[in-house]
Design a protein around this motif. Sequence first.
Motif, PDB file in Angstrom:
ATOM      1  N   SER A  47      13.245   9.743  -2.312  1.00 36.17           N
ATOM      2  CA  SER A  47      11.896  10.269  -2.344  1.00 36.17           C
ATOM      3  C   SER A  47      10.937   9.230  -2.917  1.00 36.17           C
ATOM      4  O   SER A  47      11.365   8.223  -3.492  1.00 36.17           O
ATOM      5  CB  SER A  47      11.849  11.535  -3.202  1.00 36.17           C
ATOM      6  OG  SER A  47      10.539  12.035  -3.292  1.00 36.17           O
ATOM      7  N   THR A  48       9.634   9.504  -2.768  1.00 30.46           N
ATOM      8  CA  THR A  48       8.621   8.641  -3.368  1.00 30.46           C
ATOM      9  C   THR A  48       8.084   9.232  -4.666  1.00 30.46           C
ATOM     10  O   THR A  48       7.221   8.628  -5.293  1.00 30.46           O
ATOM     11  CB  THR A  48       7.434   8.437  -2.397  1.00 30.46           C
ATOM     12  OG1 THR A  48       6.880   9.711  -2.094  1.00 30.46           O
ATOM     13  CG2 THR A  48       7.881   7.740  -1.131  1.00 30.46           C
ATOM     14  N   VAL A  49       8.580  10.398  -5.071  1.00 25.43           N
ATOM     15  CA  VAL A  49       8.104  11.068  -6.285  1.00 25.43           C
ATOM     16  C   VAL A  49       8.480  10.227  -7.506  1.00 25.43           C
ATOM     17  O   VAL A  49       9.512   9.567  -7.536  1.00 25.43           O
ATOM     18  CB  VAL A  49       8.667  12.505  -6.378  1.00 25.43           C
ATOM     19  CG1 VAL A  49      10.146  12.504  -6.637  1.00 25.43           C
ATOM     20  CG2 VAL A  49       7.940  13.303  -7.418  1.00 25.43           C
ATOM     21  N   THR A  50       7.593  10.243  -8.508  1.00 20.26           N
ATOM     22  CA  THR A  50       7.847   9.458  -9.717  1.00 20.26           C
ATOM     23  C   THR A  50       8.142  10.388 -10.889  1.00 20.26           C
ATOM     24  O   THR A  50       7.734  11.546 -10.897  1.00 20.26           O
ATOM     25  CB  THR A  50       6.625   8.592 -10.071  1.00 20.26           C
ATOM     26  OG1 THR A  50       5.514   9.437 -10.284  1.00 20.26           O
ATOM     27  CG2 THR A  50       6.324   7.597  -8.969  1.00 20.26           C
ATOM     28  N   SER A  51       8.857   9.851 -11.878  1.00 17.72           N
ATOM     29  CA  SER A  51       9.207  10.625 -13.057  1.00 17.72           C
ATOM     30  C   SER A  51       9.490   9.675 -14.216  1.00 17.72           C
ATOM     31  O   SER A  51      10.003   8.569 -14.019  1.00 17.72           O
ATOM     32  CB  SER A  51      10.437  11.480 -12.777  1.00 17.72           C
ATOM     33  OG  SER A  51      10.842  12.156 -13.947  1.00 17.72           O
ATOM     34  N   ILE A 108       0.806  -1.218   0.000  1.00 16.03           N
ATOM     35  CA  ILE A 108       0.000   0.000   0.000  1.00 16.03           C
ATOM     36  C   ILE A 108       0.842   1.273   0.000  1.00 16.03           C
ATOM     37  O   ILE A 108       0.301   2.356  -0.174  1.00 16.03           O
ATOM     38  CB  ILE A 108      -0.982   0.044   1.191  1.00 16.03           C
ATOM     39  CG1 ILE A 108      -0.233   0.118   2.513  1.00 16.03           C
ATOM     40  CG2 ILE A 108      -1.922  -1.138   1.163  1.00 16.03           C
ATOM     41  CD1 ILE A 108      -1.114   0.449   3.702  1.00 16.03           C
ATOM     42  N   HIS A 109       2.129   1.155   0.199  1.00 14.25           N
ATOM     43  CA  HIS A 109       2.998   2.317   0.275  1.00 14.25           C
ATOM     44  C   HIS A 109       3.749   2.528  -1.039  1.00 14.25           C
ATOM     45  O   HIS A 109       4.131   1.558  -1.700  1.00 14.25           O
ATOM     46  CB  HIS A 109       3.999   2.159   1.419  1.00 14.25           C
ATOM     47  CG  HIS A 109       3.340   2.048   2.748  1.00 14.25           C
ATOM     48  ND1 HIS A 109       2.816   3.128   3.409  1.00 14.25           N
ATOM     49  CD2 HIS A 109       3.096   0.972   3.532  1.00 14.25           C
ATOM     50  CE1 HIS A 109       2.288   2.739   4.544  1.00 14.25           C
ATOM     51  NE2 HIS A 109       2.436   1.432   4.651  1.00 14.25           N
ATOM     52  N   PRO A 110       3.981   3.804  -1.426  1.00 10.79           N
ATOM     53  CA  PRO A 110       4.760   4.050  -2.652  1.00 10.79           C
ATOM     54  C   PRO A 110       6.219   3.647  -2.439  1.00 10.79           C
ATOM     55  O   PRO A 110       6.713   3.609  -1.312  1.00 10.79           O
ATOM     56  CB  PRO A 110       4.626   5.555  -2.866  1.00 10.79           C
ATOM     57  CG  PRO A 110       4.265   6.108  -1.544  1.00 10.79           C
ATOM     58  CD  PRO A 110       3.533   5.043  -0.799  1.00 10.79           C
ATOM     59  N   GLU A 111       6.888   3.365  -3.531  1.00 10.21           N
ATOM     60  CA  GLU A 111       8.299   2.953  -3.469  1.00 10.21           C
ATOM     61  C   GLU A 111       9.170   4.148  -3.066  1.00 10.21           C
ATOM     62  O   GLU A 111       9.085   5.226  -3.637  1.00 10.21           O
ATOM     63  CB  GLU A 111       8.730   2.436  -4.837  1.00 10.21           C
ATOM     64  CG  GLU A 111      10.158   1.959  -4.867  1.00 10.21           C
ATOM     65  CD  GLU A 111      10.593   1.563  -6.267  1.00 10.21           C
ATOM     66  OE1 GLU A 111      11.779   1.205  -6.408  1.00 10.21           O
ATOM     67  OE2 GLU A 111       9.783   1.631  -7.199  1.00 10.21           O
ATOM     68  N   TYR A 112      10.019   3.941  -2.076  1.00 16.49           N
ATOM     69  CA  TYR A 112      10.943   4.964  -1.583  1.00 16.49           C
ATOM     70  C   TYR A 112      12.307   4.644  -2.178  1.00 16.49           C
ATOM     71  O   TYR A 112      12.910   3.620  -1.864  1.00 16.49           O
ATOM     72  CB  TYR A 112      10.980   4.909  -0.059  1.00 16.49           C
ATOM     73  CG  TYR A 112      11.724   6.026   0.608  1.00 16.49           C
ATOM     74  CD1 TYR A 112      11.291   7.336   0.510  1.00 16.49           C
ATOM     75  CD2 TYR A 112      12.861   5.772   1.367  1.00 16.49           C
ATOM     76  CE1 TYR A 112      11.963   8.362   1.131  1.00 16.49           C
ATOM     77  CE2 TYR A 112      13.540   6.795   1.994  1.00 16.49           C
ATOM     78  CZ  TYR A 112      13.082   8.075   1.878  1.00 16.49           C
ATOM     79  OH  TYR A 112      13.746   9.092   2.500  1.00 16.49           O
ATOM     80  N   ARG A 113      12.790   5.507  -3.073  1.00 10.04           N
ATOM     81  CA  ARG A 113      14.026   5.196  -3.799  1.00 10.04           C
ATOM     82  C   ARG A 113      14.845   6.460  -4.027  1.00 10.04           C
ATOM     83  O   ARG A 113      14.386   7.567  -3.771  1.00 10.04           O
ATOM     84  CB  ARG A 113      13.686   4.548  -5.129  1.00 10.04           C
ATOM     85  CG  ARG A 113      12.939   5.495  -6.047  1.00 10.04           C
ATOM     86  CD  ARG A 113      12.447   4.793  -7.280  1.00 10.04           C
ATOM     87  NE  ARG A 113      11.734   5.671  -8.147  1.00 10.04           N
ATOM     88  CZ  ARG A 113      10.520   6.163  -7.937  1.00 10.04           C
ATOM     89  NH1 ARG A 113       9.872   5.861  -6.845  1.00 10.04           N
ATOM     90  NH2 ARG A 113       9.948   6.956  -8.801  1.00 10.04           N
TER      91      ARG A 113
END
Length: 87
Positions: free
Chosen positions: A27-31, A5-10
């Motif tokens: 961060s958990t932000v995606t791009s 349920i949690h976003p990937e922290y990378r």
Amino acid sequence: MKPGIHPEYREVVFRDTASGALYRTRSTVTSDQTVEVDGRTLPVVTVDVSAASHPFWTGNQRVLDTAGRVERFHQRYGRRPGARGRG
């Protein structure tokens, strides 16, 4: 933590558009964009302002003349400087 349920922290890279500075962090932000840093391909997120370009951190901050503005206000509206209104 509950699994799934949690976003990937990378690791990601933030790029400042004003200065071109790169900041490597987690961060958990995606791009969809990527950049190669130290031989690793990492997602890159573009930001408009960071500590490398913000006027507060670079020392290019403007100082406003608030006293002159107050005096102009009093002249425009006919008040004496230092006069206190009824409250």
